[in-house]
Design a protein around this motif. Structure first.
Motif, PDB file in Angstrom:
ATOM      1  N   ASP A 193      17.407  73.431  50.615  1.00 18.97           N
ATOM      2  CA  ASP A 193      18.074  74.706  50.867  1.00 18.97           C
ATOM      3  C   ASP A 193      17.068  75.829  51.092  1.00 18.97           C
ATOM      4  O   ASP A 193      17.307  76.968  50.756  1.00 18.97           O
ATOM      5  CB  ASP A 193      19.015  75.070  49.719  1.00 18.97           C
ATOM      6  CG  ASP A 193      18.279  75.184  48.381  1.00 18.97           C
ATOM      7  OD1 ASP A 193      17.130  74.726  48.305  1.00 18.97           O
ATOM      8  OD2 ASP A 193      18.869  75.730  47.444  1.00 18.97           O
ATOM      9  N   ALA A 203      16.314  77.420  53.626  1.00 22.74           N
ATOM     10  CA  ALA A 203      16.803  78.509  54.470  1.00 22.74           C
ATOM     11  C   ALA A 203      17.434  79.615  53.653  1.00 22.74           C
ATOM     12  O   ALA A 203      17.546  80.749  54.108  1.00 22.74           O
ATOM     13  CB  ALA A 203      17.821  77.970  55.476  1.00 22.74           C
ATOM     14  N   ASP A 204      17.843  79.312  52.427  1.00 21.77           N
ATOM     15  CA  ASP A 204      18.438  80.319  51.560  1.00 21.77           C
ATOM     16  C   ASP A 204      17.390  81.111  50.789  1.00 21.77           C
ATOM     17  O   ASP A 204      17.735  82.021  50.051  1.00 21.77           O
ATOM     18  CB  ASP A 204      19.391  79.660  50.553  1.00 21.77           C
ATOM     19  CG  ASP A 204      20.607  79.049  51.219  1.00 21.77           C
ATOM     20  OD1 ASP A 204      20.923  79.481  52.341  1.00 21.77           O
ATOM     21  OD2 ASP A 204      21.206  78.156  50.628  1.00 21.77           O
ATOM     22  N   GLN A 223      19.902  85.333  50.399  1.00 22.61           N
ATOM     23  CA  GLN A 223      20.754  84.882  51.503  1.00 22.61           C
ATOM     24  C   GLN A 223      20.549  85.758  52.737  1.00 22.61           C
ATOM     25  O   GLN A 223      21.496  86.136  53.419  1.00 22.61           O
ATOM     26  CB  GLN A 223      22.222  84.947  51.065  1.00 22.61           C
ATOM     27  CG  GLN A 223      22.544  84.136  49.828  1.00 22.61           C
ATOM     28  CD  GLN A 223      22.526  82.640  50.116  1.00 22.61           C
ATOM     29  OE1 GLN A 223      23.097  82.188  51.098  1.00 22.61           O
ATOM     30  NE2 GLN A 223      21.864  81.885  49.257  1.00 22.61           N
ATOM     31  N   HIS A 245      18.888  82.641  57.404  1.00 26.22           N
ATOM     32  CA  HIS A 245      19.500  81.326  57.244  1.00 26.22           C
ATOM     33  C   HIS A 245      18.994  80.275  58.218  1.00 26.22           C
ATOM     34  O   HIS A 245      19.560  79.193  58.299  1.00 26.22           O
ATOM     35  CB  HIS A 245      21.027  81.455  57.376  1.00 26.22           C
ATOM     36  CG  HIS A 245      21.642  82.268  56.295  1.00 26.22           C
ATOM     37  ND1 HIS A 245      21.811  81.799  55.008  1.00 26.22           N
ATOM     38  CD2 HIS A 245      22.094  83.552  56.277  1.00 26.22           C
ATOM     39  CE1 HIS A 245      22.371  82.736  54.259  1.00 26.22           C
ATOM     40  NE2 HIS A 245      22.539  83.804  55.014  1.00 26.22           N
ATOM     41  N   GLU A 246      17.946  80.587  58.968  1.00 27.54           N
ATOM     42  CA  GLU A 246      17.362  79.579  59.842  1.00 27.54           C
ATOM     43  C   GLU A 246      16.173  78.933  59.134  1.00 27.54           C
ATOM     44  O   GLU A 246      15.478  79.587  58.363  1.00 27.54           O
ATOM     45  CB  GLU A 246      16.941  80.212  61.168  1.00 27.54           C
ATOM     46  CG  GLU A 246      18.124  80.801  61.929  1.00 27.54           C
ATOM     47  CD  GLU A 246      17.753  81.232  63.341  1.00 27.54           C
ATOM     48  OE1 GLU A 246      16.840  80.611  63.920  1.00 27.54           O
ATOM     49  OE2 GLU A 246      18.377  82.169  63.849  1.00 27.54           O
ATOM     50  N   ARG A 247      15.958  77.675  59.396  1.00 29.95           N
ATOM     51  CA  ARG A 247      14.975  76.905  58.624  1.00 29.95           C
ATOM     52  C   ARG A 247      13.554  77.089  59.161  1.00 29.95           C
ATOM     53  O   ARG A 247      12.917  76.155  59.632  1.00 29.95           O
ATOM     54  CB  ARG A 247      15.371  75.433  58.588  1.00 29.95           C
ATOM     55  CG  ARG A 247      16.664  75.204  57.819  1.00 29.95           C
ATOM     56  CD  ARG A 247      16.953  73.746  57.603  1.00 29.95           C
ATOM     57  NE  ARG A 247      18.203  73.594  56.883  1.00 29.95           N
ATOM     58  CZ  ARG A 247      18.347  73.657  55.566  1.00 29.95           C
ATOM     59  NH1 ARG A 247      17.285  73.900  54.821  1.00 29.95           N
ATOM     60  NH2 ARG A 247      19.516  73.488  54.984  1.00 29.95           N
TER      61      ARG A 247
END
Length: 281
Positions: A138, A140-141, A158, A161-163
């Motif tokens: 997770d 991206a968070d 948050q 949100h892109e990795r």
């Protein structure tokens, strides 16, 4: 930046007239990863891969503050309104707030991350962002985290949100916005107001950064967003349109960082992976 395992130096250069190195300070036993001016402009705070921190008087070369952390240091940032306090992050799940007067950590900001890549204070100093290098599912968070400086509380993880990891953050000098360099070969724009939403209408792309930690900066008037690149070029983007307005073939190696002169906005300093520093007008 010197490679790990060799002595680290901080140097002060005449950027306007002669382009010569005015002074060199050798205090670190390994690579210096970050060096910044104090708010008064008479001291340099540095941190490196030797886990050491030094605050050096530029006139005398004496160390006004020195200490060791439990991790290799990637980034240091002064509090924007308190010259005695700074943040320090690196290869650790924690970011430390230090008080120069007491030589002690006064606050510890903990997150389940691998490394802090950059730190960005908002002008008031009550909130700051960290960009992280997280490798879990997770991630991206947790790429960009917002913190309350006074309480140590995590406000939001948050935001992005892109990795992709974000090696560099830069604050717009006039608008309530900041940009993040991403390892997806583009820069993203975010609001500095909660909930710190990404601006989906503006995406600054066209340069390549993969494989390198590349910095980005706004011009002093905020009209230009500039970045280095893995191919050695400087890219200048129109802030409002997100279009490339100029490219500069600055280096033969990857251009890893750049900085506009704070008083003479027509001057730009750049540096590359091989250790070369250039001044452009």
């Amino acid at each position: 930046m010197d490679p790990p395992g060799v002595s680290g130096y901080s140097k002060v250069w005449d950027a306007v007239d002669t382009g010569t190195c005015l002074k060199s300070y050798s205090c670190h036993s390994s690579a210096v990863r970050d060096a910044i001016w104090s708010l008064c402009g008479r001291k340099i705070l540095s941190g490196g891969f030797d886990s050491a921190l030094y605050l050096t008087d530029t006139e005398t070369g004496t160390h006004l503050f020195s200490s060791k952390t439990e991790f290799r240091i990637s980034t240091v940032k002064f509090h924007p309104s308190n010259p005695n306090v700074f943040l320090c992050g690196g290869f650790s799940p924690s970011v430390n707030a230090w008080d120069i007067r007491s030589h002690k950590v006064i606050r510890d900001f903990k997150a389940a991350i691998q490394q802090t890549l950059d730190i960005l204070f908002l002008p008031e100093g009550n909130l700051f962002f960290t960009s992280t290098d997280s490798v879990s599912r997770d991630s991206a968070d947790r790429t960009i985290i917002a913190w309350d400086f006074q309480t140590g509380a995590k406000i939001s993880n948050q935001i992005f949100h892109e990795r992709y990891t974000c090696p560099s953050l830069t604050l717009h000098p006039k608008e309530r916005a900041f940009a993040a360099q991403t390892n997806g070969n583009y820069m993203a724009l975010f609001s500095t107001q909660r909930p710190f939403k990404i601006n989906k209408k503006k995406r600054y792309e066209g340069h390549k950064v993969e494989g390198f930690s590349v910095g980005c900066k706004f011009s002093p008037d905020g009209t230009i967003l500039a970045t280095g690149s893995s191919e050695g070029k400087i890219y200048f983007y129109n802030y409002n349109t997100a279009r490339i307005i100029h490219t500069l073939p600055a280096h033969s190696e990857a251009c890893v960082n750049l900085s506009f002169h704070p008083v003479l906005p027509s001057l730009l300093a750049t540096c590359d992976w091989e250790g070369t520093i250039k001044i452009w007008q």
